[in-house]
Design an enzyme around this catalytic site. Structure first.
Site, mmCIF file in Angstrom:
data_model
loop_
_atom_site.group_PDB
_atom_site.id
_atom_site.type_symbol
_atom_site.label_atom_id
_atom_site.label_comp_id
_atom_site.label_asym_id
_atom_site.label_seq_id
_atom_site.Cartn_x
_atom_site.Cartn_y
_atom_site.Cartn_z
ATOM 1 N N CYS A 68 -39.016 34.417 96.899
ATOM 2 C CA CYS A 68 -39.402 35.519 97.788
ATOM 3 C C CYS A 68 -38.454 35.670 98.964
ATOM 4 C CB CYS A 68 -40.803 35.295 98.320
ATOM 5 S SG CYS A 68 -42.029 35.320 97.032
ATOM 6 N N THR A 77 -16.651 29.614 103.230
ATOM 7 C CA THR A 77 -16.610 30.409 101.998
ATOM 8 C C THR A 77 -15.167 30.723 101.632
ATOM 9 O OG1 THR A 77 -18.792 31.380 102.318
ATOM 10 C CG2 THR A 77 -17.235 32.642 100.988
ATOM 11 N N THR A 116 -3.735 37.247 111.422
ATOM 12 C CA THR A 116 -3.513 36.830 112.799
ATOM 13 C C THR A 116 -4.501 35.711 113.110
ATOM 14 O OG1 THR A 116 -2.758 39.009 113.434
ATOM 15 C CG2 THR A 116 -3.553 37.587 115.201
ATOM 16 N N GLN A 131 -21.562 20.857 105.216
ATOM 17 C CA GLN A 131 -22.772 20.310 105.824
ATOM 18 C C GLN A 131 -22.569 18.902 106.364
ATOM 19 O OE1 GLN A 131 -25.755 21.621 106.485
ATOM 20 N NE2 GLN A 131 -25.344 23.599 105.570
ATOM 21 N N HIS A 166 -19.123 26.472 112.396
ATOM 22 C CA HIS A 166 -20.430 26.828 112.980
ATOM 23 C C HIS A 166 -21.572 25.939 112.527
ATOM 24 C CE1 HIS A 166 -22.664 29.027 109.732
ATOM 25 N NE2 HIS A 166 -21.473 28.925 109.172
ATOM 26 N N SER A 202 -16.612 23.646 107.954
ATOM 27 C CA SER A 202 -17.011 24.854 108.659
ATOM 28 C C SER A 202 -17.284 24.544 110.126
ATOM 29 C CB SER A 202 -18.273 25.407 107.997
ATOM 30 O OG SER A 202 -18.738 26.513 108.716
#
Lengths: 415, 170
Positions: free
Chosen positions: A355, A99, A267, A209, A231, A229
């Site tokens: 939802c 992000t 840092t 991805q 993770h 990314s």
């Protein structure tokens, strides 16, 4: 049969035993099929990270040996990551997340070009970007920039010719997601990159991805900026990167101590970045075999569900998709209830249903590929990874049809 | 750690009173425009010993999330055998309380269930020609408006449903 090789094992059975032990430790008896959300840290990565929480704690900016040791290791990591994507050492900026990288890419380029004389104000993105690109673009729009959001076809693919037409004199940046986090569709990045190069427009791609799942080379693909990314590829959370081609004009958004060539003051999170680099190193070795293995399992899963569940449909491109992504929509039912039913049976998945979103809106990606509200409502994403086995896929194929059937019994739209 | 309380999961795992009622005395159909969930409630009315009207039988069908399904199930168990007056007194907060709380974003599901019951009772009153209170009339108008909008959203589904319903009533 599991293909992953543990270097210290000598026989196939022993190798399998290690794999099973690792799997049990990480997931218990659960079937984790949400690798696109996040992945566990590979034990080999964790091992490499551990010293940096204790003995090697130094701040990379310190002049003493503690700091310099951390700095040397950081630069070694940078080299490993650069190697992985065919970049030069100084072209890699480590950040805290994808992000952050995407924010830096969009806002950094926009601000740099705005301040220079004759700078343009036009940015091209797609309608199926990750929210961090969508929202950054929206913010830039409020700051006076013009944003074009490219439409996609029913498989989620962008036509490079459309990009060609969308680029105008004022265009400063084209940012297209490499592979969709939701439907897995892979974009024709090479062609888009070529067009941008010819037109002299910066090209950024979000590969959060795709890195570690399909090969990436920033030069072959004509990429000027690339986000990735940690993770999502068995590294720790809290590390991301932005590749910035040498000579690209970009402004920082975090100002401070001047770390990362002044582009990302903070840092440096040495442990997480070392973990990220280790994940890249492992991926470089295993990517080809692993992609083949996952693709087989993915195709089995897709075929199995489409044949076993009536009124089920595949989202995304049947072939041009990430080897680990499967995304469906089921008629007459809602996705969040599928997720909770699956969870009760130990299977972890995800949905683009309204939802499940905090905004109560269906996934913008599913709407962009032409799904109606009611169709996005019944969506299910299953994403595979390193520890996914054929046994797990078989289990999902066994339980999912029953879940769908039961929910349809409750639904007014199907007796 | 689970997303929802034990009570929610109890009703979600084993929803009570699922299905349709043939020749129902009242049918309530409601939906939520934002999330897209839809609930159908069917009631059968009878008189008890004192001559008061009670909800003798109630069944539901829900197209929606975990909490939406659990809410309709819970509501049917709460009103079955109760007088219409008592049933009308149930508010969304009563459902949320019985569940031991739901995530904030899911509170509208409880409101939807209560609205479905109000619609079913409205439908019953209308059928037998009983005068309708102003409050009930207003709620009905609001639900109808949403229904119209939803049909635009979920057009395909309603078509399927209408055909199924015709089949069923034959």
């Amino acid at each position: 049969m599991q293909k992953r090789i543990y270097p210290h094992t000598t026989t196939r059975t022993e190798n399998q035993r290690y794999f099973n032990r690792e799997r049990r430790f990480l997931f218990g008896v659960g079937v984790y099929l949400d690798y696109a959300a996040t992945t566990p840290v590979d034990p080999r990565v964790l091992k490499r990270m551990m010293p940096y929480f204790s003995k090697k704690f130094g701040n990379t900016m310190s002049l003493h040996s503690f700091g310099q040791e951390a700095k040397a290791d950081l630069e070694e990591s940078r080299e490993e990551v650069a190697n992985f994507i065919g970049a030069k050492l100084e072209e890699i900026i480590f950040t805290g997340s994808a992000t952050e990288s995407n924010n830096l890419a969009l806002k950094g380029i926009a601000l740099a070009r705005r301040s220079s004389s004759g700078g343009g104000r036009h940015i091209v993105i797609s309608q199926i970007e990750h929210p961090c690109i969508m929202e950054s673009a929206k913010w830039l729009e409020s700051q006076g920039f013009e944003i074009t959001r490219m439409a996609v076809d029913k498989f989620g693919r962008i036509n490079p010719e459309d990009i060609n037409k969308a680029i105008k004199k004022e265009t400063i940046l084209v940012s297209i997601i490499h592979a969709s986090n939701e439907i897995g569709t892979i974009q024709p990045i090479v062609e888009i990159g070529k067009i941008c190069k010819e037109k002299g427009v910066y090209f950024h791609t979000d590969s959060s991805q795709s890195l570690g799942k399909i090969p990436i080379d920033v030069n072959l693909m004509n990429i000027d900026l690339l986000t990735a990314s940690s993770h999502k590829m068995y590294g720790p959370k809290g590390a991301g990167l932005l590749y910035i081609r040498k000579g690209t004009k970009i402004e920082p958004i975090l100002h401070g101590g001047g770390q990362e060539s002044g582009l990302r003051s903070s840092t440096v999170n040495v442990a997480a970045i070392l973990g990220f680099a280790e994940a890249c190193r492992i991926s470089k070795k295993e990517i080809k075999k692993e992609a083949e293995r996952l693709q087989k399992l993915r195709d089995k899963l897709i075929r199995g569900i489409l044949t076993r569940v009536p009124n089920s449909h595949l989202n995304g491109h049947p072939k041009m998709r990430l080897p680990n992504n499967a995304n469906f929509w089921f008629e007459f039912i809602e996705g969040e209830s599928i997720i909770i039913q699956l969870d009760l049976l130990g299977v972890a998945g995800s949905t683009g249903s309204a939802c499940s979103s905090i905004k109560l809106e269906p996934s913008h990606v599913l709407l962009a590929i032409g799904l109606k509200h009611e169709q996005a409502h019944g969506s299910l994403r299953l994403s595979l990874g390193k520890w996914t086995t054929e046994k797990e896929i078989n289990y999902v194929l066994k339980v999912l049809p029953g879940i769908i059937k039961n929910l349809r019994k409750i639904s007014p739209f199907k007796a | 750690m689970d997303l929802y309380s034990k009570e929610v999961m109890k009703h979600f795992r084993k929803p009570q009173n699922v299905g349709k009622i043939k020749n129902a005395d009242g049918i309530g159909k409601v939906g939520n425009l934002r999330c897209g969930d839809i609930m159908y409630l069917y009631i059968k009315v009878a008189k008890d010993k004192k001559g008061k009207e009670i909800i003798n039988d109630i069944k539901f069908e829900t197209y929606g999330c975990t909490v939406a399904i659990a809410n309709t199930s819970l509501l049917t168990t709460m009103v079955k055998g109760k007088t219409i007056e008592e049933a009308m007194k149930i508010k969304k907060d009563d459902l949320v309380k019985k569940f031991g709380g739901v995530p904030f974003i899911k509170i509208h599901c409880s409101l939807l269930a209560v609205d479905a019951l109000a619609e079913a009772i409205y439908d019953y009153f209308k059928k037998i020609g009983r005068p309708i209170s102003k409050e009930l009339e207003e709620r009905h108008e609001a639900a109808e408006k949403i229904g119209e909008e939803l049909k635009k959203h979920h057009g395909g589904l309603f078509k399927v449903e209408e055909e199924l319903h015709k089949e069923y009533e034959k």
